[in-house]
Scaffold this active site. Structure first.
Site: not given
Length: 404
Positions: A33, A35, A266, A272, A280, A330, A333, A335, A342, A355, A360
């Site tokens: 297809d 469109d 976030g 936590k 974020n 999200e 980093l 590191h 913030y 991917r 899960f």
């Protein structure tokens, strides 16, 4: 900061029947297809419809999209007239839509993975065709704005060239005829429920890449043999076709895609709950980019003002394990930071796709996969072409002279 949840979008996890073993499929031809499958004209059409509907003094809410998608223009127009009680004929409405769209075909971008697929099929000599509900002259115009597509698509079947439109099988049967193909050897790739039904009615294998991804429309794609989040996730070898061989370090090169903004609070679950702090960004400022990019896990480089440039792995999507109410970005980093940041300006250069999102069965499985994505990102970002973007001025101009 929050979780880089790498889950497959609940909104696109449409149940589908299992595929038979590849050796039994015997797929030799591909029918696409246009469109909503290869190019994003749907966004432009929605803009036109909103202008037209509100011009008649009606309130636009997008209602009835599932009934219009994939249909021929006059059939789609008739459906819109009924849904919004518009005082015009289907031909009058279609003329208004066409007048709006004629000058906008050039704005229709190729959807993620479309150029890759067209080039791949063409270069490997796989016979393929377009089967689109659009009139032939409109298809010709749309193809002309995509580099190399007019030459690549030597077989094109338009909606005004068959008696019955989708969901009738006519258009796919005609495409198979022009390809000199047995319908049973054809793979149809479609975004619309009507197209899925048409492909199955033609006796073909159907792969759906839904343009209606939300939960309420899942059942409309139940006839498809398989449902994918995007064309980026297509694995041609599943059907016995030549495989893609363009991944580097397990990652598909892309972009670069630039985005940024101050780091915001976030959902409070990253550090936590998962032990994986993410930085974020506010979704309101990134709404256009979020809409244009498929849900999935990406790699890239992150520039943090007055800090440095760091490797990162990033999720764009709905995080189905946590059932997010909105599509988010999200970045994690890669590191260890001693403090929160913030409000600090964060810039991202996204350079590869790992991917699709995936749900899960447990929190442990989620965390394990996030760390696996992190390992893939760390290794791949040391390779060309990804490594060169660490020096991108978009990132480095925010750093003090001493930062490296």
């Amino acid at each position: 900061m929050d979780s880089n949840d790498d889950a497959h979008a609940v909104t696109t996890a449409v149940p589908s029947s299992p595929l038979p073993p590849p050796q039994q499929l015997k797929i030799y031809h591909v029918i696409l297809d246009l469109d909503g499958t290869l190019i994003d004209t749907e966004t432009l059409v929605e803009e036109a419809l909103e202008l037209i509907v509100t011009g008649y003094g009606k309130k636009w809410n997008g209602e009835g999209a599932h009934k219009r998608l994939g249909k021929r223009p006059l059939e789609s127009a008739a459906s819109l007239i009924q849904d919004y009680d518009l005082p015009c004929t289907p031909q009058e409405l279609y003329s208004q839509i066409l007048a709006f769209m004629k000058n906008r075909w050039a704005q229709a971008r190729a959807l993620p993975g479309a150029n890759r697929l067209v080039t791949h099929l063409h270069s490997h000599g796989v016979p393929f065709a377009i089967a689109s509900s659009s009139p032939a002259k409109n298809i010709k115009a749309k193809l002309s704005y995509q580099a190399g597509w007019t030459e690549a698509f030597t077989v094109v079947v338009a909606g005004d060239e068959v008696i019955n439109g989708k969901p009738a099988p006519d258009i796919f049967l005609e495409a198979a005829k022009r390809l000199n193909a047995d319908p049973a050897t054809c793979l149809v790739i479609e975004d619309a429920p009507a197209g899925v039904k048409a492909g199955k009615a033609a006796g073909m294998t159907v792969l759906a890449v839904p343009s209606l991804p939300t939960k309420e429309f899942h059942s409309l794609y139940s006839d498809a043999d398989v449902v994918l989040n995007s064309l980026l996730d297509l694995e041609p070898e599943t059907w016995g076709l030549p495989p893609f061989e363009d991944r580097i370090g397990g990652v598909l090169p892309m972009g670069p895609l630039y985005m940024g903004g101050p780091v915001v609070m976030g959902f409070g679950r990253g550090s936590k709950l998962l032990g994986i702090p993410t930085a974020n960004l506010a979704t309101t400022a990134l709404s256009k980019q979020l809409a244009e990019n498929v849900c999935g896990v990406y790699i890239g480089w992150a520039g943090l003002a007055n800090h440095g440039v760091y490797k990162m792995v990033m999720n764009i999507g709905w995080s189905p394990y946590f059932n997010n109410a909105e599509k988010t970005v999200e970045p994690w980093l890669l590191h260890d930071f001693a403090e929160n940041f913030y409000g600090v300006e964060l810039r991202l250069v996204v350079v590869g796709y790992i991917r699709p999102e995936a749900n899960f069965v447990s929190l442990e499985a989620l965390v394990e996969r996030i760390h696996e994505d992190g390992r893939i990102a760390k290794a791949a970002l040391d390779m060309a072409p990804y490594s060169q973007y660490a020096e991108d001025p978009y990132l480095t101009t925010m750093l003090p002279n001493s930062a490296t």
